[in-house]
Design an enzyme around this catalytic site. Structure first.
Site, mmCIF file in Angstrom:
data_model
loop_
_atom_site.group_PDB
_atom_site.id
_atom_site.type_symbol
_atom_site.label_atom_id
_atom_site.label_comp_id
_atom_site.label_asym_id
_atom_site.label_seq_id
_atom_site.Cartn_x
_atom_site.Cartn_y
_atom_site.Cartn_z
ATOM 1 C CE LYS A 216 -3.805 2.334 2.367
ATOM 2 N NZ LYS A 216 -3.494 3.167 3.515
ATOM 3 C CG HIS A 291 1.454 2.477 13.964
ATOM 4 N ND1 HIS A 291 1.163 1.187 14.346
ATOM 5 C CD2 HIS A 291 1.345 2.474 12.604
ATOM 6 C CE1 HIS A 291 0.895 0.438 13.294
ATOM 7 N NE2 HIS A 291 0.983 1.208 12.212
#
Length: 377
Positions: A216, A291
């Site tokens: 990605k 995160h």
């Protein structure tokens, strides 16, 4: 291609000259901590820093040298769950080719990129896309992306890979192939760190035949109000391992010891995350860290994330017997990878992570059919 599809792209919105971001991109108040100037935050040398692991000695002939390297990797996986890998064995020349090809694709006109648009409504998530609204939060993320399976070769669909630049397919193919070899080395070290045979964790996540690498490319345009937006909201990766390149623009933040820490840009490094899959198999000994990705006013940020994922249905993810004892009972319920995606074990609650709760907090484009919830940093 519809007009609605084009106008939904964050790149087009960012280049329109707006001074205020639309309300659907404004994050909730509890998410806005430590979202200052990312360039200033990266300069902060105080407090904890994401560890850098030199893999140059991971297979050294000298046992003491080899063990020192492996113990440093194991420690980082247990304490942080994220690290910068240097001397990882993948050439700077190949990495640069991957970056140049990805940047060239995103530098092409939106209309050209739309030729590769995915169709999220029908569940076709490979290709060019942007996050859609979802019922979990209602907010949108300040990013566009390109997503596809990269390895093994027989599971790829090259028809949806960019045809221009011409080097995209050969560069991304070779990079994925070499990352697959690096994943084997990392999983071997992590296995031994749990007292297992070297090949155990790789077998448990699908082995040579079944472990899938999904790529990605995240494109974060300049944002007029970066203090209010997120490129990717807080999440943990569902993968076994995640490997990330970036264009040396800071933006990755890790939630460590109850506060957000901005990762520095380390030249010639690959960022590696331990994913939920390895945390589950290790019964929490290795960490899948929360995160998120910040954006900024001045520079476009691009990252290339490759997620090493087990087969969705063939393997039951649960703590391995060797990681369980009377004093350390199983911390996770048995689930297939698909079930883990549907009933995400990790959810953010303000600044904390709760386990064994159902949420849609951490979906990649491939993870969340038929819902699109694009959490890939």
């Amino acid at each position: 291609m519809t007009t609605a599809a084009v106008t939904s792209r964050v790149e087009r919105l960012a280049s329109s000259g707006i001074q205020l971001i639309p309300k659907e991109y404004v994050r909730l108040q509890e998410e806005l901590t430590n979202m200052g100037n990312v360039f200033e935050e990266e300069k902060n040398n105080e407090g904890p820093q994401v560890p850098t692991i030199d893999l140059g000695d991971i297979e050294a002939e000298d046992e003491a040298v080899r063990e020192r390297c492996r113990n440093e990797l194991k420690k980082a996986a247990m304490e942080w769950g994220v690290m910068h890998l240097v001397n990882h064995g993948i050439s700077n020349e190949l990495i640069n080719r991957v970056k140049v090809a990805g940047e060239a694709f995103f530098n092409s006109p939106v209309e050209e990129k739309e030729k590769y648009a995915n169709d999220q409504a029908s569940g076709n998530l490979q290709g060019y896309g942007s996050k859609l609204a979802n019922s979990a939060s209602g907010q949108l993320e300040w990013e566009d992306y390109f997503f596809h399976c990269a390895f093994p070769e027989d599971k790829r669909d090259l028809s949806i890979w960019p045809k221009t630049p011409e080097d995209y397919i050969p560069a991304a193919s070779e990079y994925a192939k070499q990352l697959r070899g690096l994943a084997t080395k990392i999983l071997a070290v992590l296995s031994v760190g749990l007292g297992l045979e070297e090949g155990r964790l790789e077998k448990e996540v699908g082995g040579i035949e079944e472990l899938i690498l999904q790529m990605k490319i995240n494109y974060y345009p300049k944002c007029p109000q970066p203090e209010l937006a997120l490129g990717v909201e807080a999440h943990t990766d569902v993968s076994s391992l995640t490997f990330i390149l970036h264009n040396m623009v800071p933006g990755l933040q890790l939630f460590y010891e109850d506060k957000w820490i901005t990762a520095k840009c380390v030249p010639n490094s690959i960022i590696m995350h331990i994913g939920d899959t390895i945390e589950i198999l290790s019964n929490g000994k290795y960490k899948s860290i929360l995160h998120r990705s910040l954006v900024n006013k001045d520079k476009v940020r691009i990252s290339w994330a490759v997620f090493c994922e087990p087969p969705k249905e063939k393997i039951i993810l649960k703590p391995l017997p060797e990681t369980v004892s009377e004093t350390e009972p199983p911390r996770y319920l048995p689930r297939t990878f698909a079930q883990h995606i549907d009933h995400k074990l990790f959810r953010k609650t303000g600044g904390a992570v709760e386990k064994n709760q159902s949420t849609e907090d951490n979906k990649s484009p491939e993870d969340n059919q038929p819902r699109e919830d694009g959490k890939r940093s």
